[in-house]
Design a protein around this motif. Structure first.
Motif, short mmCIF file in Angstrom:
data_model
loop_
_atom_site.label_atom_id
_atom_site.label_comp_id
_atom_site.label_asym_id
_atom_site.label_seq_id
_atom_site.Cartn_x
_atom_site.Cartn_y
_atom_site.Cartn_z
N GLU A 32 0.87 -1.19 -0.04
CA GLU A 32 -0.15 0.05 -0.02
C GLU A 32 0.98 1.31 -0.05
N ALA A 108 -5.24 -1.90 6.97
CA ALA A 108 -6.62 -1.53 6.59
C ALA A 108 -7.18 0.02 6.58
N ALA A 109 -6.49 0.64 7.33
CA ALA A 109 -6.80 2.15 7.22
C ALA A 109 -6.41 2.93 5.86
N ARG A 111 -5.48 1.30 3.06
CA ARG A 111 -6.36 0.76 1.95
C ARG A 111 -7.79 1.33 1.93
N GLU A 112 -8.18 1.28 2.91
CA GLU A 112 -9.80 1.91 2.96
C GLU A 112 -9.63 3.47 2.61
N SER A 113 -8.65 4.05 2.99
CA SER A 113 -8.29 5.41 2.37
C SER A 113 -8.24 5.72 0.95
N SER A 116 -11.83 4.47 -0.51
CA SER A 116 -12.77 5.51 -0.56
C SER A 116 -12.40 7.07 -1.11
#
Length: 124
Positions: A32, A108-109, A111-113, A116
């Motif tokens: 990431e 996870a943070a 990737r989510e950023s 999104s």
């Protein structure tokens, strides 16, 4: 997820373990942070960037729980896959399980950023 991986000749017999070993929190966060983001959230690692990825040493691959990880992947249980892989990492390195959990949350943070922010741009 789509992955394309070219394996050195001397590691070809270990390909299943090599692929399995990539599903750990340290490698996932490394991907990431190293990769380039393209339209739709596509994350691409250029060949020159791949050398900077944090991956388990090939000598450790014999202990990767390949069959259990394959079963979890086919069941679409990503949490189980990461748990198995992080267990492998904890057993073969000096990283504590608590540290790996923090790294997994960071992955996870990030990737989510990434996902999104591309969704917001696409809907704008």
């Amino acid at each position: 997820n789509v992955h394309r991986l070219f394996v050195r000749e001397d590691l070809r017999k270990q390909t299943p373990a090599l692929v399995g070993s990539l599903y750990n929190a340290v490698t996932a966060l490394s991907v990431e942070l190293t990769g380039r983001v393209y339209a739709g959230g596509v994350l691409k690692i250029e060949p020159g960037e791949a050398a900077r990825l944090r991956v388990p040493h090939p000598a450790l691959l014999r202990t990767v729980p390949v069959e259990a990880m394959d079963f979890a992947l086919r069941a679409d249980d990503e949490l189980k896959v990461f748990s198995l892989a992080d267990g492998f990492i904890a057993q073969t390195t000096e990283l504590e399980p608590e540290t790996l959990m923090k790294v997994r949350r960071a992955y996870a943070a990030v990737r989510e950023s990434r996902l999104s922010s591309t969704t917001v741009r696409a809907s704008s």
